[in-house]
Design a protein around this motif. Structure first.
Motif, PDB file in Angstrom:
ATOM      1  N   CYS A  76      -8.598   9.114   9.883  1.00 58.44           N
ATOM      2  CA  CYS A  76      -8.005   7.860   9.463  1.00 58.44           C
ATOM      3  C   CYS A  76      -8.749   6.705  10.110  1.00 58.44           C
ATOM      4  CB  CYS A  76      -6.529   7.817   9.873  1.00 58.44           C
ATOM      5  SG  CYS A  76      -5.711   6.294   9.390  1.00 58.44           S
ATOM      6  N   GLY A 105      -9.645   4.742   4.423  1.00 58.84           N
ATOM      7  CA  GLY A 105      -8.305   5.321   4.454  1.00 58.84           C
ATOM      8  C   GLY A 105      -8.184   6.513   5.362  1.00 58.84           C
ATOM      9  N   GLN A 128       0.443   8.392  -5.925  1.00 55.71           N
ATOM     10  CA  GLN A 128       1.301   7.215  -5.839  1.00 55.71           C
ATOM     11  C   GLN A 128       0.504   5.915  -5.805  1.00 55.71           C
ATOM     12  OE1 GLN A 128       3.914   5.825  -2.280  1.00 55.71           O
ATOM     13  NE2 GLN A 128       5.324   6.943  -3.605  1.00 55.71           N
ATOM     14  N   PHE A 139      -0.119   0.493  -1.294  1.00 53.78           N
ATOM     15  CA  PHE A 139      -0.238   1.826  -0.699  1.00 53.78           C
ATOM     16  C   PHE A 139      -0.612   2.802  -1.801  1.00 53.78           C
ATOM     17  CE2 PHE A 139       1.850   5.812   0.896  1.00 53.78           C
ATOM     18  CZ  PHE A 139       1.004   6.015   1.976  1.00 53.78           C
ATOM     19  N   VAL A 180      -1.934   6.846  -2.714  1.00 52.03           N
ATOM     20  CA  VAL A 180      -2.130   8.234  -2.291  1.00 52.03           C
ATOM     21  C   VAL A 180      -2.792   8.992  -3.432  1.00 52.03           C
ATOM     22  CG1 VAL A 180      -1.063  10.371  -1.481  1.00 52.03           C
ATOM     23  CG2 VAL A 180      -0.098   8.160  -0.795  1.00 52.03           C
ATOM     24  N   SER A 223      -5.083   8.701   1.606  1.00 61.50           N
ATOM     25  CA  SER A 223      -4.208   7.536   1.484  1.00 61.50           C
ATOM     26  C   SER A 223      -4.931   6.272   1.911  1.00 61.50           C
ATOM     27  CB  SER A 223      -2.935   7.715   2.317  1.00 61.50           C
ATOM     28  OG  SER A 223      -3.224   7.672   3.697  1.00 61.50           O
ATOM     29  N   ASN A 247      -4.027   2.071   2.805  1.00 62.26           N
ATOM     30  CA  ASN A 247      -3.118   0.933   2.997  1.00 62.26           C
ATOM     31  C   ASN A 247      -3.927  -0.349   2.877  1.00 62.26           C
ATOM     32  OD1 ASN A 247      -2.076   3.323   4.651  1.00 62.26           O
ATOM     33  ND2 ASN A 247      -0.280   1.998   4.611  1.00 62.26           N
ATOM     34  N   VAL A 281       6.588  10.390  -2.334  1.00 58.12           N
ATOM     35  CA  VAL A 281       5.238  10.968  -2.336  1.00 58.12           C
ATOM     36  C   VAL A 281       5.321  12.471  -2.549  1.00 58.12           C
ATOM     37  CG1 VAL A 281       3.138  11.344  -0.980  1.00 58.12           C
ATOM     38  CG2 VAL A 281       4.323   9.138  -0.856  1.00 58.12           C
ATOM     39  N   GLY A 319       5.169   7.982   4.197  1.00 57.72           N
ATOM     40  CA  GLY A 319       4.249   6.979   4.712  1.00 57.72           C
ATOM     41  C   GLY A 319       4.251   7.060   6.224  1.00 57.72           C
TER      42      GLY A 319
END
Length: 468
Positions: free
Chosen positions: A9, A47, A134, A145, A147, A158, A160, A194, A280
């Motif tokens: 991440c 991400g 998502q 957001f 996914v 994912s 953000n 999700v 999340g």
């Protein structure tokens, strides 16, 4: 071979400063685009990746910029009432353009809304090799957001993307919900979860069976229960939110993403069923229901005892939990779990005790007046493994009607070939309990030898399904 969860991440934002965006996270003074349909763009966003939702959303795991998934040349627009997403995905050996579109939904106020006007969801089409799990826009963050799931490896990605409030407002204004009322609530719940939208998502249905300790005519110990704790939580949630730690008499783990869980007690009896999943970083989505279990047992006369059992849907809600703020926030009230094949039974009578009548009642989602009812027959000396097994004499019995059985031991033995009625059962079959006030109950009078007394058991079971 042991499976090792892999998590990467990082966060790298480079926002476009061109004039074809409505707003950017770094430029609150950006002007609305003169290009029809353009909503937002960003040059690059890094991400997170993970093998499952736990690793994907675990912010305590190791992070690294190198190797993290990246979206570049991100463009979000509207065309013909749909949201259009265009970007380039770079991750491992993937370097491909993503182009997808889908219907837009917003959580506008409905009769059951706890919070509203703060969420946008789009039902995006899949792309070759990529499942679009998502697309979510949260006003309170505010952020976009996203996914994604790789269809072959099932790995999750994912992103953000921080945004300015104007971006949310513009998207909200163009969203023209194609659904309303309960249908919209169901759609929002499904798109917001999700876990619900993953490839090979786990079953949203579970079965539950619960038997009481043995009860006797001498009474049973009453344990400390938390029915009032759960009832108080639902009462506080009517304001739209509640702090979880302010409610010590509920089981907090039911809101922390561990799938199907329950909390229950007998004699001050109740049952809470919940389904909760990560939604999340630090966020969990939970659908849960409080069932009120009522039991009655008292002597009618010297040799007859009244027994009754009722399962009633008390309260239900769909909530989100933020572990950073410890707040539960309601998305929808009266949006708990759905129960079918609900069976309630009283049985395993001992010491030659037997039922001489049966009464049933119901209130389901489906209209009607009949309750499917049964008896269980055993020789006087035998014990039942389960009150809800060995059922016989299936009957569609009208609600509130009393069905009588022979009222002497000799008459029951003669009628049932050496057996007596040791149990009575009612079931909803495929009919559902989904809203407060829905119920099923059963009762009956038992004859017994007052010099011996007798014992019995309460028992219930159901299938339970969620929308997440």
């Amino acid at each position: 071979m042991k499976k090792i969860l892999f998590f990467v991440c990082s966060l790298l934002l480079v926002f476009s400063t061109s004039s074809n965006v409505f707003a950017t996270a770094t430029d609150p003074n950006a002007e609305l685009s003169t290009d029809a349909g353009a909503l937002f763009s960003v040059d690059a966003i890094s991400g997170c990746s993970g093998d499952d939702l736990t690793s994907l959303f675990d912010e305590t795991s190791a992070r690294a910029v190198d190797g993290s998934p990246q979206l570049t040349d991100v463009e979000i627009s509207e065309a013909n009432g749909q949201l259009v997403f265009d970007a380039i995905l770079k991750y491992a050996d993937i370097d491909m353009r993503l182009s997808s579109s889908g219907d837009i939904y917003k959580n506008e106020k409905t009769s059951n809304s706890g919070t509203y006007d703060d969420l946008i969801l789009a039902e995006m089409a899949d792309i070759d090799g990529i499942h679009f799990v998502q697309f979510r826009v949260d006003k309170n963050k505010p952020e976009i957001f996203i996914v994604l799931q790789l269809t072959q490896s099932k790995e999750l990605l994912s992103f953000n993307i921080p945004i300015e409030p104007d971006v949310f407002n513009n998207m909200y204004d163009i969203a023209d919900n194609p659904l309303s009322g309960k249908d919209l609530e169901e759609k929002i719940a499904a798109l917001y979860s999700v876990s619900h939208n993953l490839i090979d998502a786990e079953s949203s249905t579970t079965k539950y069976h619960w038997s009481s300790p043995v009860c006797t005519t001498q009474g049973s110990p009453i344990p400390k229960g938390t029915f009032n704790g759960w009832a108080d939580l639902f009462k506080d949630l009517k304001d739209g939110s509640a702090k979880l730690s302010d409610h010590p008499n509920v089981e907090a783990d039911l809101f922390k993403g561990t799938g199907w869980q329950d909390d229950n007690a007998w004699n001050i009896p109740y049952m809470v069923m919940s389904y909760s999943k990560p939604n999340g970083p630090g966020q969990y989505l939970t659908q849960f229901t409080l069932l009120d279990i009522i039991t009655q047992d008292h002597r009618l006369n010297n040799d007859t005892y009244k027994l009754a059992l009722q399962l009633q849907y008390s309260s239900g809600a769909l909530v989100k939990y933020d572990e950073y703020t410890d707040m539960l926030t309601v998305l929808y009230f009266d949006f708990g779990l759905s129960f079918d094949h609900v069976s309630v039974g009283i049985g395993d009578l001992t010491d030659n005790a037997f039922f001489i009548n049966r009464i049933v009642s119901r209130k389901y989602l489906e209209e009607g007046n009949l309750v499917k009812a049964f008896i269980t027959l055993y020789p006087p000396a035998d014990s039942a493994v389960s009150v809800l097994e060995g059922l016989s004499d299936e009957t569609n019995q009208p609600a509130t009607e009393i069905r009588y059985f022979p009222d002497t031991l000799s008459a029951q033995l003669a009628k049932h070939n050496g057996k007596i009625i040791k149990g009575i059962v009612a079931t909803s079959a495929t009919d559902r309990l989904t809203l407060p006030g829905h119920l099923i109950n059963i009762g009956g009078d038992a004859k017994y030898d007052p010099t011996k007394g007798f014992s019995w058991m309460w028992e219930y079971e159901f299938s339970c399904s969620c929308s997440l």
